[in-house]
Design a protein around this motif. Structure first.
Motif, mmCIF file in Angstrom:
data_model
loop_
_atom_site.group_PDB
_atom_site.id
_atom_site.type_symbol
_atom_site.label_atom_id
_atom_site.label_comp_id
_atom_site.label_asym_id
_atom_site.label_seq_id
_atom_site.Cartn_x
_atom_site.Cartn_y
_atom_site.Cartn_z
ATOM 1 N N ASP A 177 46.758 40.252 34.915
ATOM 2 C CA ASP A 177 45.730 39.285 35.304
ATOM 3 C C ASP A 177 45.436 38.335 34.153
ATOM 4 N N PRO A 207 42.821 35.083 32.573
ATOM 5 C CA PRO A 207 41.359 34.960 32.382
ATOM 6 C C PRO A 207 40.638 34.578 33.662
ATOM 7 N N GLU A 253 41.557 35.393 36.778
ATOM 8 C CA GLU A 253 41.512 36.577 37.638
ATOM 9 C C GLU A 253 40.464 37.567 37.152
ATOM 10 N N ARG A 254 40.397 37.767 35.852
ATOM 11 C CA ARG A 254 39.402 38.719 35.338
ATOM 12 C C ARG A 254 37.979 38.227 35.583
ATOM 13 N N SER A 277 37.153 38.355 39.435
ATOM 14 C CA SER A 277 36.982 39.722 39.939
ATOM 15 C C SER A 277 35.609 40.271 39.576
ATOM 16 N N VAL A 278 35.202 40.070 38.324
ATOM 17 C CA VAL A 278 33.891 40.558 37.892
ATOM 18 C C VAL A 278 32.776 39.802 38.607
ATOM 19 N N ARG A 338 48.281 32.619 31.509
ATOM 20 C CA ARG A 338 48.590 33.985 31.106
ATOM 21 C C ARG A 338 49.665 34.044 30.024
#
Length: 543
Positions: free
Chosen positions: A362, A364, A366-367, A370-371, A438
């Motif tokens: 993942d 930045p 995606e992270r 998600s959070v 990424r």
């Protein structure tokens, strides 16, 4: 005494007229109306007026050459020599240009934005109509790009190594069809490229391919993964065009319906659609159930419809900007593909692609999404349970939707794809540009940084009395672009000999006079290229 009396008498005499005027009756003006009758005179047109009107009408009509031009254009569209949207765009553009020529330069300059707008509209409408025609003519279960003289059809299993026999069989069968001039298999894209005469039945070619797939046991084989994101696919064009049109209509509806007291769609629905579209684990779950293409279409059209019916002009405008960027990217890829399709050699064998040893990590975005998505759901449930207020819970959910992170990356990737396509490049995998955030290591292949020529690095004279500068100049001329293992080379009375990887320069008598160190010449832009990458993330490498 007498003089005084005379003066007084004269004074009274001068004031008498003024005293008399004060006793006259005042004059009062009395209004009155006077009626006058005039006979109306209607001027009859003379010879000059009639001639002027005839000249005006004659200038508005097309000339003989223009009539021949429009007649030929109509005939070309009627006999399918060119597509009718292209013919309409050419005719409208020609009419506007001719009209602007007959008008003054200032007025023509004012009307140029309209000409440019119509030209851009023709560029957008033509690919959409082509995609709609291709989609209606495509057989079920097989993607097709249908041109006038060349078409591309998907074939199952031909992207896998070992399918060369099936590929040759498909080529032979398709080439034997009447009206087909040539057939080539593109093993990487998993498609057969067919050159044919106009009017060839694409459905018949698809049935022939299906029969060949069945004979080679490819009925259940998958299509090439690269065919899903092929720039010639009609589904993305129709999807983005429909979403853009719905967003435009929804913007007007949302702006007008903001004054109405009733909402057709609750604001919770567009918030949920945006949340599913933005959070990776939610979107991947939807794709596993529906597939990548159906999920993309559902989220794009669902977002446009839900934002419009929820009476949220700001939400509709934000979604409209995103669909506009996506539409530009899709049309740019299609236009670049059309250029490559006409000039490229399509036949190639399949390439073995090893699976990744581990999934793509993942990034930045995606992270963060998600959070944020998980926090939005948790906040919605907590506020709803604590306050029993759907409005407050919805506000918490909307505040936590991570739409900006994904929208920013999508806009950047779309603009990058559009710029690359405008410069002659062809982006086959748009997802690759969405993974640039990424990248943590840049590996340079050594030949990329070199010019392919050899250069003198140092010269060690073997004769102490020899001139070092002259030796360096002669060594540079002798080395030139030759490889170090190229043997002996002569330049006048001087020569170069290579033995055991050591280059020696020999003088007029054949005796070695210097030992030369030769290296590969570095490209002038190599240092700038290496410095452009962050030093802490740059790894050097070569073959």
């Amino acid at each position: 005494m007498s003089s005084t009396t005379s003066s007084s008498t004269a004074h009274r005499t001068r004031r008498q007229p003024a005293s008399k005027s004060r006793h006259q009756a005042p004059a009062i003006p009395v209004p009155y109306v006077t009626a006058e009758l005039h006979t109306a005179r209607i001027p009859l047109p003379g010879g000059e007026n009639v001639a002027s009107a005839v000249d005006t009408v004659r200038h508005q009509l097309p000339s003989g050459d223009q009539l021949l031009f429009y007649g030929g254009l109509t005939a070309a569209a009627a006999f399918s020599i060119i597509e009718w949207p292209v013919a309409a765009a050419i005719g409208i553009g020609n009419a506007l240009v001719q009209r602007s020529v007959h008008k003054g330069p200032a007025r023509a300059e004012r009307e140029m934005p309209l000409v440019r707008l119509l030209a851009k509209a023709a560029e957008v409408v033509a690919p959409v109509l082509q995609a709609a025609r291709t989609r209606t003519a495509a057989p079920a279960g097989r993607r097709v790009w249908a041109g006038r003289h060349r078409s591309h059809l998907e074939v199952r299993g031909l992207h896998a190594p070992g399918s060369e026999a099936a590929a040759r069989e498909v080529e032979t069968r398709v080439a034997a069809v009447e009206g087909v001039r040539r057939a080539e298999i593109n093993g990487v894209l998993g498609r057969v490229v067919v050159e044919h005469d106009p009017g060839v039945d694409i459905a018949a070619l698809s049935r022939l391919i299906s029969a060949a797939e069945g004979e080679h046991g490819l009925d259940d084989a998958a299509m090439s993964p690269r065919s899903t994101a092929h720039p010639a696919n009609a589904e993305p064009v129709l999807r983005d065009a429909a979403a853009l049109a719905i967003s435009l209509a929804g913007l007007g509806y949302a702006t007008a319906a903001a004054l109405l007291p009733v909402r057709v769609v609750p604001p919770l629905l567009p918030a949920v659609v945006s949340l599913v579209d933005s959070v990776p684990w939610m979107r991947s779950g939807l794709e596993r159930k529906l597939g990548r293409a159906p999920a993309d279409g559902l989220l794009a059209l669902g977002g446009a419809v839900s934002h419009g019916l929820s009476r949220s002009p700001l939400g509709v405008f934000t979604h409209l900007c995103g669909r506009f960027c996506a539409s530009r990217e899709t049309l740019a890829r299609q236009q670049a593909w059309a250029e490559w399709e006409r000039s490229s050699v399509h036949r190639c064998d399949p390439v073995a692609v090893e699976p990744r040893p581990r999934p793509v990590p993942d990034g930045p975005v995606e992270r963060a999404t998600s959070v944020s998505g998980g926090a939005a759901l948790a906040g919605y449930g907590t506020v709803l349970a604590a306050s029993r207020s759907p409005q407050r819970a919805l506000a918490m959910l909307v505040a936590g939707v991570p739409r900006p992170a994904k929208a920013g990356r999508e806009a950047f990737a779309a603009q990058l794809t559009t710029a690359v396509s405008a410069r002659g490049g062809l982006v086959l995998e748009p997802d690759a540009l969405r993974r640039l955030d990424r990248v943590d290591t840049v590996v340079f292949d050594a030949p990329v940084l070199l010019t392919g020529r050899r250069a003198v690095d140092s010269v060690v004279p073997l004769d102490p009395e020899a001139d070092a500068a002259e030796l360096f100049v002669r060594a540079g001329r002798l080395v030139g672009s030759a490889e170090p293992g190229g043997g002996e080379r002569f330049l006048g009375d001087w020569s170069r000999r290579t033995a055991a990887g050591v280059v020696r320069c020999c003088g007029t008598h054949g005796d070695a006079v210097a030992r030369v160190s030769v290296v590969d010449e570095l490209d002038p832009l190599a240092e700038a290229l290496v410095e452009a990458a962050p030093r802490e993330r740059c790894g050097g490498g070569g073959r």
